[in-house]
Motif scaffolding. Structure first.
Motif, PDB file in Angstrom:
ATOM      1  N   UNK A 144      55.564  34.709  30.270  1.00 45.03           N
ATOM      2  CA  UNK A 144      56.679  33.938  29.780  1.00 45.03           C
ATOM      3  C   UNK A 144      57.550  33.652  30.625  1.00 45.03           C
ATOM      4  N   UNK A 145      58.040  32.430  30.886  1.00 48.63           N
ATOM      5  CA  UNK A 145      58.944  31.351  31.610  1.00 48.63           C
ATOM      6  C   UNK A 145      60.252  32.239  31.395  1.00 48.63           C
ATOM      7  N   UNK A 146      60.374  33.291  32.490  1.00 45.86           N
ATOM      8  CA  UNK A 146      61.885  33.635  32.278  1.00 45.86           C
ATOM      9  C   UNK A 146      62.738  32.777  33.746  1.00 45.86           C
ATOM     10  N   UNK A 147      64.030  33.391  33.579  1.00 47.45           N
ATOM     11  CA  UNK A 147      65.000  32.959  34.172  1.00 47.45           C
ATOM     12  C   UNK A 147      64.579  33.624  35.716  1.00 47.45           C
ATOM     13  N   UNK A 148      64.164  33.000  36.720  1.00 48.47           N
ATOM     14  CA  UNK A 148      64.090  34.038  38.102  1.00 48.47           C
ATOM     15  C   UNK A 148      62.433  33.877  37.891  1.00 48.47           C
ATOM     16  N   UNK A 149      62.193  34.345  37.774  1.00 46.72           N
ATOM     17  CA  UNK A 149      60.635  34.116  37.451  1.00 46.72           C
ATOM     18  C   UNK A 149      60.037  33.645  38.008  1.00 46.72           C
ATOM     19  N   UNK A 150      59.210  34.108  39.123  1.00 48.75           N
ATOM     20  CA  UNK A 150      58.788  32.524  40.254  1.00 48.75           C
ATOM     21  C   UNK A 150      57.382  33.768  40.562  1.00 48.75           C
ATOM     22  N   UNK A 151      55.989  33.793  40.287  1.00 48.55           N
ATOM     23  CA  UNK A 151      55.066  34.320  40.803  1.00 48.55           C
ATOM     24  C   UNK A 151      54.360  33.991  42.032  1.00 48.55           C
ATOM     25  N   UNK A 152      54.449  34.809  42.983  1.00 47.98           N
ATOM     26  CA  UNK A 152      53.874  35.002  43.955  1.00 47.98           C
ATOM     27  C   UNK A 152      52.466  33.600  43.985  1.00 47.98           C
ATOM     28  N   UNK A 153      53.069  32.815  45.252  1.00 43.36           N
ATOM     29  CA  UNK A 153      51.623  32.010  45.218  1.00 43.36           C
ATOM     30  C   UNK A 153      50.632  32.313  45.429  1.00 43.36           C
ATOM     31  N   UNK A 154      49.406  31.364  45.153  1.00 40.36           N
ATOM     32  CA  UNK A 154      48.188  31.415  45.114  1.00 40.36           C
ATOM     33  C   UNK A 154      47.934  31.942  47.078  1.00 40.36           C
ATOM     34  N   UNK A 155      48.150  31.044  47.751  1.00 50.07           N
ATOM     35  CA  UNK A 155      48.121  30.614  48.982  1.00 50.07           C
ATOM     36  C   UNK A 155      48.393  32.139  50.158  1.00 50.07           C
ATOM     37  N   UNK A 156      49.685  31.978  49.001  1.00 48.35           N
ATOM     38  CA  UNK A 156      50.880  33.994  49.746  1.00 48.35           C
ATOM     39  C   UNK A 156      49.370  35.038  49.967  1.00 48.35           C
ATOM     40  N   UNK A 157      49.074  35.123  48.060  1.00 49.45           N
ATOM     41  CA  UNK A 157      48.697  35.483  48.445  1.00 49.45           C
ATOM     42  C   UNK A 157      47.367  36.161  48.824  1.00 49.45           C
ATOM     43  N   UNK A 158      46.954  34.821  48.583  1.00 50.59           N
ATOM     44  CA  UNK A 158      45.310  34.908  49.831  1.00 50.59           C
ATOM     45  C   UNK A 158      45.571  35.672  50.994  1.00 50.59           C
ATOM     46  N   UNK A 159      46.650  34.887  52.027  1.00 50.71           N
ATOM     47  CA  UNK A 159      46.930  35.325  53.318  1.00 50.71           C
ATOM     48  C   UNK A 159      47.308  37.265  53.057  1.00 50.71           C
ATOM     49  N   UNK A 160      48.244  37.545  52.334  1.00 49.13           N
ATOM     50  CA  UNK A 160      48.529  39.158  51.849  1.00 49.13           C
ATOM     51  C   UNK A 160      47.123  39.957  51.802  1.00 49.13           C
ATOM     52  N   UNK A 161      45.913  39.122  50.990  1.00 54.14           N
ATOM     53  CA  UNK A 161      45.305  40.347  51.317  1.00 54.14           C
ATOM     54  C   UNK A 161      43.487  39.998  52.040  1.00 54.14           C
ATOM     55  N   UNK A 162      44.043  38.469  52.621  1.00 58.14           N
ATOM     56  CA  UNK A 162      43.417  38.595  53.966  1.00 58.14           C
ATOM     57  C   UNK A 162      43.720  39.402  54.657  1.00 58.14           C
ATOM     58  N   UNK A 163      45.858  39.693  55.019  1.00 51.38           N
ATOM     59  CA  UNK A 163      45.917  41.106  55.843  1.00 51.38           C
ATOM     60  C   UNK A 163      45.378  42.406  56.051  1.00 51.38           C
ATOM     61  N   UNK A 164      45.301  42.342  54.322  1.00 54.10           N
ATOM     62  CA  UNK A 164      45.167  44.301  54.222  1.00 54.10           C
ATOM     63  C   UNK A 164      43.735  43.994  54.120  1.00 54.10           C
ATOM     64  N   UNK A 165      42.603  43.214  54.326  1.00 51.51           N
ATOM     65  CA  UNK A 165      41.155  43.400  53.895  1.00 51.51           C
ATOM     66  C   UNK A 165      41.444  42.490  52.229  1.00 51.51           C
ATOM     67  N   UNK A 166      39.997  42.910  51.525  1.00 57.09           N
ATOM     68  CA  UNK A 166      39.615  41.860  50.569  1.00 57.09           C
ATOM     69  C   UNK A 166      39.589  43.336  49.112  1.00 57.09           C
ATOM     70  N   UNK A 167      39.151  44.331  49.878  1.00 57.57           N
ATOM     71  CA  UNK A 167      38.736  45.519  48.910  1.00 57.57           C
ATOM     72  C   UNK A 167      39.824  46.785  48.845  1.00 57.57           C
ATOM     73  N   UNK A 168      40.923  47.217  47.850  1.00 57.27           N
ATOM     74  CA  UNK A 168      41.073  48.454  48.003  1.00 57.27           C
ATOM     75  C   UNK A 168      40.889  49.681  47.481  1.00 57.27           C
ATOM     76  N   UNK A 169      39.415  49.319  47.163  1.00 60.62           N
ATOM     77  CA  UNK A 169      39.239  50.911  46.164  1.00 60.62           C
ATOM     78  C   UNK A 169      39.113  52.186  47.328  1.00 60.62           C
TER      79      UNK A 169
END
Length: 185
Positions: free
Chosen positions: A28-53
């Motif tokens: 939903x389009x709600x005030x203050x709701x801003x999902x983490x952008x693709x580029x930032x999520x890509x960076x985060x999961x590069x830091x964590x490793x691609x798999x979280x089994x």
């Protein structure tokens, strides 16, 4: 835009990796709701490793669920999405069903109330409160008590954040948002 059209307007977020890569999810389009952008999520999961089994993850202030759904797509054994806004909770529940991945739980609850309950420990906790709020510092302090050994916290914030007592693993910035991956001592 007419009021009726505004009420049904939806936003979209794309899963960028894992089993549900490229899947588009509505929120939903709600005030203050801003999902983490693709580029930032890509960076985060590069830091964590691609798999979280086998990881147990918590997405506080879940909003669109972008972080939690991304973790589930990448194999996390359990992902808990905590959100108090009823419209966001309904959207998270629909998207969790659509993802069809085991271990996804949506909790309609205040983030601090959830952390105060019997929720157990987590390997990874995402903290991304509404951008203009001052909730990140308190959430960080409370979430630290819920980390398993070697667990990490990812936090997004707009202004300065007191991270004393944590080790900064990695950090970055995207526009006005700062983000970092932390370990508790």
């Amino acid at each position: 835009m007419p009021a009726r059209a505004e009420a049904v307007r939806r936003q979209r977020v794309r899963i960028i990796g894992g089993a549900r890569r490229r899947l588009m999810l509505d929120f939903p389009d709600l005030p203050g709701l801003r999902p983490t952008p693709d580029r930032v999520r890509e960076t985060l999961f590069n830091w964590l490793g691609q798999r979280l089994e086998g990881w147990r993850c918590l997405d506080l202030f879940a909003g669109s669920g972008a972080l939690g759904f991304e973790a589930a797509s990448r194999g996390a054994a359990e992902v808990v999405l905590v959100e108090r806004d009823a419209r966001a909770v309904a959207s998270l529940s629909r998207n969790a069903e659509r993802l069809g991945l085991p271990g996804l739980t949506v909790r309609a609850q205040d983030a601090f109330a959830y952390l105060s309950g019997d929720c157990g420990g987590f390997d990874l906790i995402f903290i991304d409160p509404p951008f203009a709020s001052d909730l990140a510092a308190e959430a960080l302090a409370r979430a630290a008590t819920r980390l398993r050994p070697a667990g990490r916290i990812y936090v997004e914030y707009g202004d300065r954040l007191d991270i004393a007592g944590f080790t900064v693993v990695r950090e970055g910035r995207a526009g006005r948002s700062h983000f970092c991956l932390l370990e508790a001592p």
